[in-house]
Motif scaffolding. Structure first.
Motif, PDB file in Angstrom:
ATOM      1  N   GLY A   3       0.779  -1.061   0.074  1.00 35.53           N
ATOM      2  CA  GLY A   3       0.137  -0.139  -0.067  1.00 35.53           C
ATOM      3  C   GLY A   3       0.837   1.231  -0.073  1.00 35.53           C
ATOM      4  N   LEU A   4       2.000   1.201   0.931  1.00 28.71           N
ATOM      5  CA  LEU A   4       3.055   2.476   0.839  1.00 28.71           C
ATOM      6  C   LEU A   4       3.615   2.513  -0.469  1.00 28.71           C
ATOM      7  CD1 LEU A   4       4.321   2.086   4.399  1.00 28.71           C
ATOM      8  CD2 LEU A   4       3.056   4.016   3.276  1.00 28.71           C
ATOM      9  N   ILE A   5       3.890   1.604  -1.230  1.00 26.14           N
ATOM     10  CA  ILE A   5       4.421   1.541  -2.505  1.00 26.14           C
ATOM     11  C   ILE A   5       3.644   2.166  -3.433  1.00 26.14           C
ATOM     12  CG2 ILE A   5       5.714   0.045  -4.333  1.00 26.14           C
ATOM     13  CD1 ILE A   5       6.937  -1.459  -1.935  1.00 26.14           C
ATOM     14  N   LEU A   6       2.432   1.793  -3.296  1.00 21.39           N
ATOM     15  CA  LEU A   6       1.323   2.200  -4.405  1.00 21.39           C
ATOM     16  C   LEU A   6       1.226   3.642  -4.107  1.00 21.39           C
ATOM     17  CD1 LEU A   6      -1.538  -0.702  -4.256  1.00 21.39           C
ATOM     18  CD2 LEU A   6       0.359  -0.082  -5.816  1.00 21.39           C
ATOM     19  N   TYR A   7       1.090   4.074  -2.664  1.00 26.29           N
ATOM     20  CA  TYR A   7       1.068   5.630  -3.009  1.00 26.29           C
ATOM     21  C   TYR A   7       2.134   6.345  -3.554  1.00 26.29           C
ATOM     22  CZ  TYR A   7       0.980  10.114  -0.491  1.00 26.29           C
ATOM     23  OH  TYR A   7       0.729  11.556  -0.343  1.00 26.29           O
ATOM     24  N   GLY A   8       3.070   5.659  -3.307  1.00 26.46           N
ATOM     25  CA  GLY A   8       4.465   6.361  -4.092  1.00 26.46           C
ATOM     26  C   GLY A   8       4.272   6.267  -5.608  1.00 26.46           C
ATOM     27  N   ILE A   9       3.843   5.077  -6.054  1.00 23.99           N
ATOM     28  CA  ILE A   9       3.885   5.137  -7.507  1.00 23.99           C
ATOM     29  C   ILE A   9       2.588   6.104  -8.068  1.00 23.99           C
ATOM     30  CG2 ILE A   9       2.958   3.557  -9.270  1.00 23.99           C
ATOM     31  CD1 ILE A   9       4.521   1.178  -7.708  1.00 23.99           C
ATOM     32  N   ASN A  10       1.575   5.805  -7.159  1.00 22.28           N
ATOM     33  CA  ASN A  10       0.164   6.771  -7.794  1.00 22.28           C
ATOM     34  C   ASN A  10       0.389   8.205  -7.647  1.00 22.28           C
ATOM     35  OD1 ASN A  10      -1.000   4.482  -8.143  1.00 22.28           O
ATOM     36  ND2 ASN A  10      -2.290   4.390  -6.431  1.00 22.28           N
ATOM     37  N   MET A  11       0.900   8.715  -6.447  1.00 24.59           N
ATOM     38  CA  MET A  11       0.923  10.022  -5.873  1.00 24.59           C
ATOM     39  C   MET A  11       2.270  10.724  -6.650  1.00 24.59           C
ATOM     40  SD  MET A  11      -2.065  10.732  -4.805  1.00 24.59           S
ATOM     41  CE  MET A  11      -2.657   9.447  -5.605  1.00 24.59           C
ATOM     42  N   TYR A  12       3.275  10.023  -6.928  1.00 24.69           N
ATOM     43  CA  TYR A  12       4.698  10.535  -7.255  1.00 24.69           C
ATOM     44  C   TYR A  12       4.840  10.207  -8.637  1.00 24.69           C
ATOM     45  CZ  TYR A  12       5.001  12.698  -2.719  1.00 24.69           C
ATOM     46  OH  TYR A  12       4.620  13.326  -1.680  1.00 24.69           O
ATOM     47  N   GLY A  13       4.857   8.730  -8.989  1.00 25.25           N
ATOM     48  CA  GLY A  13       5.156   8.257 -10.383  1.00 25.25           C
ATOM     49  C   GLY A  13       4.105   8.873 -11.342  1.00 25.25           C
ATOM     50  N   LEU A  14       3.031   8.616 -11.140  1.00 30.57           N
ATOM     51  CA  LEU A  14       2.061   8.729 -12.174  1.00 30.57           C
ATOM     52  C   LEU A  14       1.683  10.385 -12.225  1.00 30.57           C
ATOM     53  CD1 LEU A  14      -0.666   5.929 -11.446  1.00 30.57           C
ATOM     54  CD2 LEU A  14       1.059   6.139 -13.444  1.00 30.57           C
ATOM     55  N   THR A  15       2.216  11.133 -11.355  1.00 30.88           N
ATOM     56  CA  THR A  15       1.795  12.677 -11.528  1.00 30.88           C
ATOM     57  C   THR A  15       2.843  12.901 -12.446  1.00 30.88           C
ATOM     58  OG1 THR A  15       3.618  13.181  -9.793  1.00 30.88           O
ATOM     59  CG2 THR A  15       1.377  12.938  -9.361  1.00 30.88           C
ATOM     60  N   LEU A  16       4.043  12.339 -13.178  1.00 31.33           N
ATOM     61  CA  LEU A  16       4.582  12.539 -14.310  1.00 31.33           C
ATOM     62  C   LEU A  16       3.763  12.223 -15.558  1.00 31.33           C
ATOM     63  CD1 LEU A  16       7.835  10.566 -13.459  1.00 31.33           C
ATOM     64  CD2 LEU A  16       7.554  13.036 -13.233  1.00 31.33           C
ATOM     65  N   ILE A  17       2.742  11.570 -15.543  1.00 27.81           N
ATOM     66  CA  ILE A  17       2.000  11.527 -16.715  1.00 27.81           C
ATOM     67  C   ILE A  17       0.585  12.416 -16.399  1.00 27.81           C
ATOM     68  CG2 ILE A  17       0.592  10.030 -18.208  1.00 27.81           C
ATOM     69  CD1 ILE A  17       2.441   7.838 -17.041  1.00 27.81           C
TER      70      ILE A  17
END
Length: 153
Positions: free
Chosen positions: A104-118
């Motif tokens: 869940g923490l990793i998903l937060y990082g992916i969703n809120m920081y990684g996907l904000t690039l797109i």
């Protein structure tokens, strides 16, 4: 124990629903921001398919936006659930729940920081409530997957 696809899909739906319910409760309890936050986040999510033009305020109720956001939310929840199910299918319950919280923490990082690039508009949703909702998603997905997979044996 091998991967149980039906249990993983069901767990994704349950976890996506529970995490959303927790998020709604926390918005109400700590921010007194319902329904505005719900409408805002629905627009943020629906904009993935519908485009940026649905983002400008006001964040009001729109059936199309809500349906598109719901479909995206559950498609992503099920996809993430299938990934976590692969990772925890051979673990015992306690380790699965721990793995779910980390996931869940990793998903937060992916969703809120990684996907904000797109999708840069998601930066608005970065807060402690969203972190907690992601942790709840991971833990509830892991626990539900284990319970569903065990029942089918």
């Amino acid at each position: 124990m091998s991967l149980n696809w039906a249990a993983a899909v069901g767990a994704g739906i349950v976890a996506g629903t529970l995490a959303t319910a927790i998020q709604l409760f926390l918005w109400w309890a700590f921010l007194d921001a319902l329904p505005w936050m719900l409408y805002r986040d629905a627009r943020l999510t629906a904009a993935i398919l519908m485009g940026r033009e649905i983002l400008p305020p006001p964040a009001t109720f729109d059936w199309t936006v809500m349906m598109v956001a719901t479909l995206i939310h559950f498609a992503i929840s099920i996809t993430y659930s299938l990934i976590l199910a692969c990772l925890i299918s051979r673990l015992e319950m306690a380790l699965s729940l721990l793995a779910g919280s980390i996931f869940g923490l990793i998903l937060y990082g992916i969703n809120m920081y990684g996907l904000t690039l797109i999708f840069p508009w998601f930066w608005e949703a970065r807060d402690w409530i969203t972190i907690l909702a992601h942790i709840v998603f991971g833990i509830s997905m892991a626990g539900t997957y284990k319970a569903f997979a065990r029942q089918e044996l």
